[in-house]
Design an enzyme around this catalytic site. Structure first.
Site, PDB file in Angstrom:
ATOM      1  N   GLY A 306      65.572  52.285  46.024  1.00  0.00           N
ATOM      2  CA  GLY A 306      64.200  52.162  46.492  1.00  0.00           C
ATOM      3  C   GLY A 306      63.709  53.437  47.129  1.00  0.00           C
ATOM      4  N   SER A 307      62.396  53.510  47.303  1.00  0.00           N
ATOM      5  CA  SER A 307      61.766  54.659  47.947  1.00  0.00           C
ATOM      6  C   SER A 307      60.460  54.211  48.566  1.00  0.00           C
ATOM      7  CB  SER A 307      61.517  55.797  46.940  1.00  0.00           C
ATOM      8  OG  SER A 307      60.635  55.360  45.919  1.00  0.00           O
ATOM      9  N   GLY A 308      60.012  54.946  49.545  1.00  0.00           N
ATOM     10  CA  GLY A 308      58.773  54.618  50.232  1.00  0.00           C
ATOM     11  C   GLY A 308      58.221  55.834  50.934  1.00  0.00           C
ATOM     12  N   VAL A 313      66.140  55.040  49.617  1.00  0.00           N
ATOM     13  CA  VAL A 313      67.263  54.188  49.989  1.00  0.00           C
ATOM     14  C   VAL A 313      68.280  54.247  48.860  1.00  0.00           C
ATOM     15  CG1 VAL A 313      67.996  51.895  50.705  1.00  0.00           C
ATOM     16  CG2 VAL A 313      65.694  52.702  51.280  1.00  0.00           C
ATOM     17  N   ASP A 426      54.700  45.440  61.422  1.00  0.00           N
ATOM     18  CA  ASP A 426      54.582  45.896  60.030  1.00  0.00           C
ATOM     19  C   ASP A 426      55.227  44.879  59.089  1.00  0.00           C
ATOM     20  OD1 ASP A 426      53.709  47.592  58.047  1.00  0.00           O
ATOM     21  OD2 ASP A 426      55.479  48.870  58.105  1.00  0.00           O
ATOM     22  N   ASP A 463      63.074  47.431  58.127  1.00  0.00           N
ATOM     23  CA  ASP A 463      62.125  48.522  58.386  1.00  0.00           C
ATOM     24  C   ASP A 463      61.461  48.346  59.746  1.00  0.00           C
ATOM     25  OD1 ASP A 463      60.561  50.722  58.251  1.00  0.00           O
ATOM     26  OD2 ASP A 463      59.508  50.161  56.416  1.00  0.00           O
ATOM     27  N   GLY A 465      60.465  50.590  61.885  1.00  0.00           N
ATOM     28  CA  GLY A 465      59.892  51.847  62.346  1.00  0.00           C
ATOM     29  C   GLY A 465      58.652  51.704  63.201  1.00  0.00           C
TER      30      GLY A 465
END
Length: 646
Positions: A306-308, A313, A426, A463, A465
């Site tokens: 995954g990516s964001g 990840v 979030d 997540d 954050g």
């Protein structure tokens, strides 16, 4: 005559010797003195405060020095120039048991004091007596002639000579620095004299209090280097200890006394030394945490999962334990950027939340090349956003029972986060992860291999954050599609209800609704309490629950505690796998009991039939036997008699 004179007569003296010691501290503007003063100033003005040590001769046969308040020999000061002008400062102490005539030889019955090189004032602690030095050829001050090296001779000669800077006697005399390394100084601490106080006021550099008086430049530099090399520690803002630290302000300054085993000193640590040791260090940044690549050393990368916005990840297996983990790595260097605070905030939140069944588990975090890496639990089902995208592609949706299970599990995770006085801020499908595990059933343990395991789906919140405290929020706005209106208006009085609002929209997306708008009229309609269009039919009770969760008034929304106890989520139509398994085991147990009772009844019936048959047989047998043994009485019986003759 004193008692000391009667017991121990004074030792023989040399010609012209006196029993008293007179020493002078001579201050002259010569180049030698200026050089020595510059050397002392380089060592640090705080070294000559006299607070940490005082002169005292070990194993001295003389009695200890009297304090200024105790009655004793009177002190006399010879006339001399003012302390402020260049000249000599002379301080005399009358030794006990001084003999008459000492005034003639030594200039009066005056006491002794040690001349301290580079200190500017003599120490009032008692020095060795004159007889102790009369037989020695060494003196802590230089004498004019090579033959007369006694303290008395030096004092007498100095009375008539010009001013000279104090210097060591000859090579046999231990120099001042070596003398300081012996650390022969003990309590009571020497109070500051007027001259030393004046020098401290004129000093341009101010050192920390409590610095050792006899610390040379090398030691002080090494100590400062050690302090700089002390590992720094971050303060987690989400822990209760951080609240106590901020509320109490600065740490209380206190003194402590400890024993120095190397030199036998009873030393007193100052306020600032304790502050340096107990003061929380500044925050460790990403740059300061650089080290050898731990990622390539301890982990083997399998694939990118995954990516964001934050980073990518990777699915990795740890070389040591062979388990699979998800390693989250930032895309760009974070040192000094805005994302650095978000990365540290995520680490802080993971560390505080610990382990919960509906929160992604955290293992460790570190920095490499200004990039943050976080080692988390690996969820084999991917994220909820991936599942929604796959369902949208094949035109399939989560059923109502699955939606209720999703709402219940994520609600339990939010209840745990809110119980720690934190808010997620979030919640969205990409931050909810799915973990599928196979759990053996009780039937497999009993030997039934037809239903040996069941797949359990766990939804976990990840997540972190944007996590912040409820009491002192530092809100970093998340995705605008799931953002509550009051947060946009900077109304932070009901932050936990903002997570409830985002959770309702997450369930709506899982139900098959179109992608949510980021702004516009439809965005405002949702904030007014209108649900987006859902392409499947849901029950009225479940729909009403979702509407309440996005109510415009945050006070009308249910809390996470009330949500997990809602009757819609805990109805009999939707039971958890554990509850079904418990009921199944109970029914099996009842069935086994009934089977045992049936067997007992059958055995009892068979035993009864056997007993009845046995009774009939016994009755028939008794009747037959009675018929055979009966005799006819009163009747004639014919009997035959046989006779055999041989």
């Amino acid at each position: 005559m004193s008692f000391l004179s009667r017991q121990q007569p004074p030792p023989p003296r040399r010609a012209g010797a006196a029993c008293t010691l007179r020493q002078k501290l001579i201050f002259s503007p010569c180049s030698d003195c200026e050089e020595e003063e510059e050397e002392e100033e380089e060592e640090g003005s705080g070294h000559s405060t006299g607070e940490d040590s005082a002169f005292q001769e070990p194993d001295s046969p003389l009695p200890p020095a009297r304090s200024p308040t105790e009655p004793g020999p009177e002190r006399r000061r010879s006339p001399g120039p003012a302390p402020g002008s260049p000249g000599e400062l002379e301080e005399d102490l009358l030794l006990p048991g001084a003999c008459p005539g000492a005034d003639e030889a030594g200039g009066g019955a005056e006491g002794d004091s040690w001349e301290e090189e580079g200190f500017g004032s003599s120490s009032p602690v008692k020095s060795p007596a004159a007889p102790y030095f009369l037989g020695s050829s060494f003196s802590p001050v230089r004498c004019g002639g090579p033959g007369d090296a006694s303290p008395r001779g030096c004092g007498a000669r100095r009375a008539g000579e010009g001013r000279r800077s104090p210097r060591p006697d000859h090579p046999g005399t231990p120099p001042h620095k070596t003398f300081r390394k012996l650390r022969l100084f003990d309590t009571p601490h020497t109070p500051k004299s007027l001259l030393s106080k004046a020098r401290g006021i004129d000093s341009s550099s101010v050192k920390l209090r409590g610095s050792s008086l006899f610390m040379d430049t090398e030691k002080s530099g090494k100590r400062e280097f050690d302090v700089r090399q002390t590992p720094q520690v971050n303060i987690n803002p989400f822990t209760p200890d951080s609240l106590l630290l901020h509320s109490s302000g600065q740490c209380r300054r206190r003194k402590r006394t400890y024993w120095n085993d190397s030199c036998g000193e009873d030393m007193e640590a100052s306020d600032y030394e304790l502050e340096d040791e107990t003061r929380p260090a500044k925050r460790i940044t990403i740059t300061e945490s650089n080290m050898k690549s731990r990622y390539t050393t301890e982990f083997h990368e399998l694939e990118k999962i995954g990516s964001g916005e934050f980073g990518s990840v990777f699915k990795c297996v740890k070389r040591l334990d062979g388990c699979i983990y998800a390693i989250k790595r930032s895309k760009k260097p974070l040192a000094g950027s805005v994302d650095e605070q978000n990365a540290l905030r995520e680490v802080y939140a993971h560390a505080v939340l610990g382990q919960h069944s509906h929160v992604v588990r955290y293992f460790s975090a570190w920095a490499e090349d200004d990039h943050m890496l976080i080692q988390n639990e690996y969820c084999n089902g991917g994220s909820l956003a991936d599942a929604i995208s796959e369902n949208y592609r094949i035109m399939s949706y989560f059923k109502e029972a699955e939606l209720k299970d999703l709402l219940l599990q994520v609600g339990r995770g939010l209840r745990y986060i809110h119980s720690m006085s934190l808010v997620h801020m979030d919640i969205k499908p990409s931050n909810i992860f799915i973990s599928r595990t196979s759990i053996p059933n009780a039937a497999s343990e009993e030997g039934d291999e037809d239903d040996w395991a069941s797949n359990k789906v766990m939804f976990k919140i990840g997540d972190l954050g944007h996590v912040t405290r409820i009491s002192s929020p530092q809100v970093e706005e998340g995705d605008s599609r799931f953002l509550a209106n009051e947060v946009l208006q900077e109304n932070y009085t009901h932050l936990p209800k903002a997570d409830i609002f985002a959770l309702a929209l997450t369930v709506v997306c899982a139900a098959g609704a179109e992608p949510l708008p980021r702004n516009g009229d439809q965005w405002h309609e949702i904030r007014q309490g209108r649900l987006p269009r859902i392409p499947q039919v849901l029950s009225q009770e479940f729909t009403e629950l979702l509407k309440v969760m996005i109510h415009p008034d945050p006070e009308r929304r249910p809390s996470a505690m009330a949500l997990v106890k809602h009757s819609v989520l805990l109805s009999a139509s939707r039971k958890s796998a554990e509850q079904l398994r418990i009921e199944l085991n109970a029914e099996k147990f009842k069935n086994s009991l009934l089977q045992k009772e049936l067997k007992k009844a059958q055995m009892a019936k068979a035993a009864a039939e056997e007993r009845a048959l046995f009774t009939d047989r016994m009755a028939t047998r008794s009747t037959t036997q009675s018929n055979r043994t009966s005799r006819l009485i009163g009747k004639k019986m014919n009997r035959s008699v046989s006779l055999t003759i041989y």
